[in-house]
Design an enzyme around this catalytic site. Structure first.
Site, PDB file in Angstrom:
ATOM      1  N   LYS A  40      31.260  56.009  46.193  1.00 59.72           N
ATOM      2  CA  LYS A  40      31.062  55.167  45.159  1.00 59.72           C
ATOM      3  C   LYS A  40      29.701  55.623  44.625  1.00 59.72           C
ATOM      4  CE  LYS A  40      30.972  50.411  43.620  1.00 59.72           C
ATOM      5  NZ  LYS A  40      31.063  48.783  43.994  1.00 59.72           N
ATOM      6  N   ASP A 137      34.086  38.649  43.983  1.00 56.27           N
ATOM      7  CA  ASP A 137      34.652  39.311  42.830  1.00 56.27           C
ATOM      8  C   ASP A 137      36.284  39.821  42.899  1.00 56.27           C
ATOM      9  OD1 ASP A 137      34.468  40.140  40.075  1.00 56.27           O
ATOM     10  OD2 ASP A 137      33.714  42.274  40.764  1.00 56.27           O
TER      11      ASP A 137
END
Length: 464
Positions: A40, A137
């Site tokens: 990422k 989230d």
């Protein structure tokens, strides 16, 4: 900016497989361990100064430390973090998969499939909460569906350990508005209860094909809806409805824990009775003072109207034990142990039975069938709570930790429950219930009752 194809002389970036506002996710090759990994690449803020860039790096390092605490078969594992070309890169487990968000573009899922998916998510999130980690989230885009039917939660990138210093800027809210818990949308700290709400919003979306708050092009408008906690009641969630309503409760302390949620889901998957009451009411948002005054007015008006209906019905159709076809039918839900009523102004302890019945609170004549008895019970609520409470067996009251005080306090905020589609099989009766709050709004769900005969009368012994 120079294009990077190899990191730390070890990871070869092959192709991008995902991304968003925080950065890009790459499928990569780890030469040292000869395995495929996900990398990422986190994007740093542009044009906001060196301080902002440093804060973003700190958040990335913190993300890696927090996420690395959790090693679970249903959570993407974080292996490490690299600082290359003045930006952080997080090395993670690679799962050949599609996101739940992508899958839902083909339409909503079946209830049984959502239950199986939710069990896997809950097991990982319950473990995260036990480790002191809040995801912050949870949404369909962060739920990965593996090619082998494995489900994993990913991107703890804006999660934080409970009690850690928050590194985000003052007033900055992390998360996706459509899935935020009301308290987080109002700027309060995220907790494990906030994750529970976001999980509920994710499951709701998988079942209903839309988010609980609806849609809005303006994220500020969506954030406003989230802060109020007003959701559109689910209509396609079937046996998941009672649990889903609890997950989406506007009150954080009324939501189940992630461990309790997993246990309820496993019971539903096995077809076993759960500890939830099938008639658990939908979540209720906090209102302003003006709305509160209106609610009081509506409650008083509804109570007066109900009293008139009860008197007229008793005069016109007492012998039948059921209301006329034109009269709306209602049933009083029994509050669960997790939803405590407001404190009473009287110090007297709650009683397990109502005050002595007067002539105005006498139960109707005995019904001949279980469905007739259930219909008669509906006719009593909410205008005659004493007689309604007397229709519940001692076993029902004991199982639900019920007292008349809890029963009546619960109904102060509700007008009633309209009943339809009554079906009888032996001593089991099913019905569709539509709840109406005193403040307005309705939601519909199905419930099943087991009836027993005592002293020649059919009574409600259990409900699911």
């Amino acid at each position: 900016m120079e294009e990077i194809r190899r990191l730390a002389d070890r990871f070869d970036l092959i192709e991008p497989v995902g991304g968003g506002s925080m950065g890009t996710v790459w499928r990569a090759r780890d030469d040292n361990l000869e395995r495929t990994v996900a990398v990422k690449e986190l994007l740093l803020p542009h044009g906001q100064g060196e301080q902002k860039a440093d804060e973003a790096k700190n958040r990335a390092l913190r993300e890696a430390r927090i996420a690395a605490r959790l090693v679970h078969p249903h959570a993407i594992t974080v292996f490490g973090v690299i600082d290359e070309q003045d930006r952080p890169w997080i090395i993670m487990e690679y799962l050949p998969s599609t996101s739940l968000a992508d899958k839902l573009r083909d339409g909503p899922m079946e209830v049984d499939d959502v239950i199986r998916l939710a069990i896997q998510l809950c097991s990982a999130l319950a473990a995260a909460h036990r480790a002191g980690i809040v995801h912050r989230d949870i949404k369909p885009g962060n739920v990965l569906l593996g090619d082998d039917d494995t489900v994993k939660i990913t991107d703890f990138g804006i999660s934080r350990a409970m009690g850690d210093v928050q590194l985000t800027a003052t007033g900055e809210i992390s998360g996706t508005p459509a899935f935020l818990a009301p308290e987080v949308a109002r700027g309060e700290d995220a907790t494990s209860a906030s994750d529970v709400f976001s999980l509920g919003a994710t499951l709701y979306t998988a079942l209903e094909g839309g988010t609980p708050y609806g849609t809005a092009e303006n994220p500020i408008a969506l954030l406003y809806r989230a802060s109020s906690g007003e959701i559109t009641p689910p209509t396609k969630s079937g046996i998941l409805t009672p649990l889903l309503n609890r997950l989406l409760d506007v009150r954080p302390d009324s939501r189940p824990t992630m461990t309790e949620t997993e246990r309820e889901l496993r019971a539903l998957a096995a077809g076993e009775p759960t500890t939830l009451v099938a008639e658990e009411p939908p979540p209720k948002a906090r209102k302003g003072m003006l709305v509160g005054v209106l609610v009081v007015f509506l409650v008083l008006a509804a109570a007066a109207a109900a009293a008139v209906v009860v008197v007229l019905n008793r005069d016109d159709d007492t012998s039948a034990g059921t209301p006329p076809a034109s009269q709306s039918q209602s049933v009083a839900p029994s509050p669960t142990t997790s939803a405590e009523p407001p404190p009473s102004s009287s110090p007297a302890p709650p009683s397990s039975s109502p005050p002595p019945a007067t002539s105005s609170s006498a139960p109707p004549p005995p019904a001949e069938t279980p469905s007739q008895a259930l219909s008669a019970y509906y006719a009593l609520i909410p205008g005659n709570l004493q007689a309604g409470f007397a229709t519940l067996t001692d076993n029902f009251k004991r199982t639900k930790n019920q007292s008349f005080e809890r029963y009546s306090n619960f109904w102060k905020e509700y007008r009633g429950v309209a009943v339809s589609n009554i079906a009888e099989s032996g001593n089991t009766v099913s019905a569709t219930l539509t709840y109406t709050r005193a403040a307005g709004g309705t939601t519909t769900e199905k419930a099943t009752f087991v009836m027993v005969q005592q002293d020649g009368r059919w009574l409600i012994d259990s409900q699911r």
